[in-house]
Scaffold this motif. Structure first.
Motif, PDB file in Angstrom:
ATOM      1  N   THR A  25       0.845  -1.206   0.000  1.00 58.97           N
ATOM      2  CA  THR A  25       0.000   0.000   0.000  1.00 58.97           C
ATOM      3  C   THR A  25       0.879   1.255   0.000  1.00 58.97           C
ATOM      4  OG1 THR A  25      -1.646  -1.182   1.294  1.00 58.97           O
ATOM      5  CG2 THR A  25      -1.825   1.221   1.242  1.00 58.97           C
ATOM      6  N   LEU A  26       1.860   1.264   0.900  1.00 60.70           N
ATOM      7  CA  LEU A  26       2.748   2.426   1.000  1.00 60.70           C
ATOM      8  C   LEU A  26       3.566   2.573  -0.289  1.00 60.70           C
ATOM      9  CD1 LEU A  26       3.936   1.813   4.655  1.00 60.70           C
ATOM     10  CD2 LEU A  26       2.676   3.844   3.875  1.00 60.70           C
ATOM     11  N   TYR A  27       4.047   1.454  -0.792  1.00 61.47           N
ATOM     12  CA  TYR A  27       4.883   1.473  -1.993  1.00 61.47           C
ATOM     13  C   TYR A  27       4.099   2.068  -3.173  1.00 61.47           C
ATOM     14  CZ  TYR A  27       8.036   0.108  -5.683  1.00 61.47           C
ATOM     15  OH  TYR A  27       8.879   0.157  -6.759  1.00 61.47           O
ATOM     16  N   GLU A  28       2.899   1.550  -3.383  1.00 58.31           N
ATOM     17  CA  GLU A  28       2.117   2.014  -4.539  1.00 58.31           C
ATOM     18  C   GLU A  28       1.769   3.493  -4.421  1.00 58.31           C
ATOM     19  OE1 GLU A  28      -0.967  -1.004  -4.786  1.00 58.31           O
ATOM     20  OE2 GLU A  28       0.707  -2.422  -5.081  1.00 58.31           O
ATOM     21  N   LEU A 107      -0.413   4.542   8.714  1.00 59.15           N
ATOM     22  CA  LEU A 107       0.260   4.710   7.421  1.00 59.15           C
ATOM     23  C   LEU A 107       0.965   6.057   7.298  1.00 59.15           C
ATOM     24  CD1 LEU A 107      -1.979   3.081   4.686  1.00 59.15           C
ATOM     25  CD2 LEU A 107      -0.202   2.096   6.131  1.00 59.15           C
ATOM     26  N   ASP A 108       0.408   7.087   7.911  1.00 60.09           N
ATOM     27  CA  ASP A 108       0.947   8.426   7.690  1.00 60.09           C
ATOM     28  C   ASP A 108       1.849   8.935   8.792  1.00 60.09           C
ATOM     29  OD1 ASP A 108      -0.350   9.024   5.195  1.00 60.09           O
ATOM     30  OD2 ASP A 108      -2.200   8.853   6.370  1.00 60.09           O
ATOM     31  N   SER A 183       7.386   9.808   2.556  1.00 62.00           N
ATOM     32  CA  SER A 183       6.183  10.414   3.136  1.00 62.00           C
ATOM     33  C   SER A 183       5.284  11.005   2.054  1.00 62.00           C
ATOM     34  CB  SER A 183       6.592  11.511   4.121  1.00 62.00           C
ATOM     35  OG  SER A 183       5.525  12.438   4.313  1.00 62.00           O
ATOM     36  N   ALA A 184       4.040  10.541   2.007  1.00 63.58           N
ATOM     37  CA  ALA A 184       3.113  11.022   0.978  1.00 63.58           C
ATOM     38  C   ALA A 184       2.888  12.522   1.108  1.00 63.58           C
ATOM     39  CB  ALA A 184       1.788  10.277   1.079  1.00 63.58           C
ATOM     40  N   SER A 185       2.709  12.999   2.322  1.00 65.67           N
ATOM     41  CA  SER A 185       2.390  14.414   2.490  1.00 65.67           C
ATOM     42  C   SER A 185       3.631  15.292   2.310  1.00 65.67           C
ATOM     43  CB  SER A 185       1.753  14.656   3.853  1.00 65.67           C
ATOM     44  OG  SER A 185       2.474  13.991   4.859  1.00 65.67           O
ATOM     45  N   GLU A 186       4.769  14.879   2.865  1.00 71.56           N
ATOM     46  CA  GLU A 186       5.942  15.761   2.793  1.00 71.56           C
ATOM     47  C   GLU A 186       6.575  15.763   1.399  1.00 71.56           C
ATOM     48  OE1 GLU A 186       8.323  15.707   6.289  1.00 71.56           O
ATOM     49  OE2 GLU A 186       9.359  17.559   5.740  1.00 71.56           O
ATOM     50  N   SER A 187       6.362  14.714   0.605  1.00 72.05           N
ATOM     51  CA  SER A 187       6.921  14.732  -0.746  1.00 72.05           C
ATOM     52  C   SER A 187       6.251  15.824  -1.585  1.00 72.05           C
ATOM     53  CB  SER A 187       6.858  13.360  -1.417  1.00 72.05           C
ATOM     54  OG  SER A 187       5.569  12.821  -1.381  1.00 72.05           O
TER      55      SER A 187
END
Ligand code: PHE
Ligand code: FE
Length: 272
Positions: A25-28, A107-108, A183-187
């Motif tokens: 999930t994190l990878y995708e 996850l976050d 990190s999804a948000s920080e990217s």
């Protein structure tokens, strides 16, 4: 059983299906976000090590591949390890990675680096030969600095490069720091948000800068190339810098802009 160097078996056979799914999930999610944001060596590293083959990577298989590229291996540790142990691993081209993975409801956000942060975030960059050499030099420098009283300054260098570094490329600003790319948000925030400052990397300036471990950074430092970072750090004897810094207790606050420095983006600091 934990060895003297804090390594433990990864215990790959013990991961549950749910834990493997958390990795997937994190990878995708990250792989969708990163084109146009992550610097190319990171993307190439993911492919070279086949980190998207499904499930949490097996450190042995991954290390065999990584070793053939740059001589690095990944070893499992239970979590954060003492400074001298960490430095000694890096100095010997071993990257210590947590073997556990965050829970599916985390996850976050997590406090301690897990296998997703450590492997997805850090290991791809170790396929870049210059960056791989920088990481080893950092470990050696760490061992040398242990009695200097300036560990916090060396830690700030790691923080603003290895964890939260940005790089200027022909295609524009890109991310390479492990804390950002994992990190999804920080990217998104680190590159696009008007709030944080983006300042040109300067070694001593960075080493004197405070940093925050509990939220997005208020300032990111931008290197021109990994070669530049390598030469700025490896070709400099930190001894005199430590001597200068001994006397200064005060760090630059995280939102400082100095008079003479090269500003790439002056942040609004609205987020902070
Ligand atoms: N040149 C540094 C020293 O003299 C070692 C170092 C290299 C530290 C690269 C950090 C990164 O200690
Ligand atoms: Fe990290």
């Amino acid at each position: 059983m934990m060895a003297d160097d804090y390594t433990i078996p990864q215990g790959w056979d013990r991961y549950t299906d749910e834990e493997h799914r958390t990795w997937d999930t994190l990878y995708e999610r990250q792989v969708k976000l990163l084109p146009g944001k992550a610097e190319q060596s990171f993307i190439d590293g993911l492919k070279a090590l086949d980190l998207g083959r499904g499930g949490i990577p097996n450190f042995e298989t991954m290390s065999d591949e990584l070793e053939s590229l740059t001589g690095w291996r990944v070893v499992a540790v239970p979590g954060l390890v003492p400074d001298e142990v960490f430095f000694d691993h890096l100095a010997n081209r071993r990257f210590p990675a947590g073997n556990f993975i965050r829970r599916a409801d985390q996850l976050d956000y997590l406090q301690e680096p897990d296998v997703f942060h450590d492997v997805f975030g850090h290991v791809p960059m170790l396929t870049n030969p210059v960056f791989a050499d920088y990481m080893q030099a950092y470990g050696k420098g760490g061992l040398r600095s242990l009695d200097s009283g300036c560990l916090k300054n060396l830690a700030a260098l790691y923080w603003y490069t290895v964890e939260f570094g940005l790089i200027q490329t022909d295609d524009g600003l890109r991310i390479y720091g492990a804390g950002i790319v994992s990190s999804a948000s920080e990217s998104v925030f680190s590159l696009k948000d008007p709030s944080p400052h983006r300042l040109h990397f300067d070694l001593e300036r960075v080493m004197r800068t405070d940093y925050r471990i509990d939220d997005f950074q208020q300032t990111y430092f931008v290197i021109d190339s990994y070669e530049d970072l390598f030469h700025a750090t490896v070709d400099t004897d930190f001894g005199p810098i430590y001597e200068r810094l001994q006397g200064v207790d005060e760090k630059y606050p995280v939102d400082t802009i100095l008079n003479e420095e090269e500003v790439i983006h002056r942040g609004t600091q609205d987020y902070a």
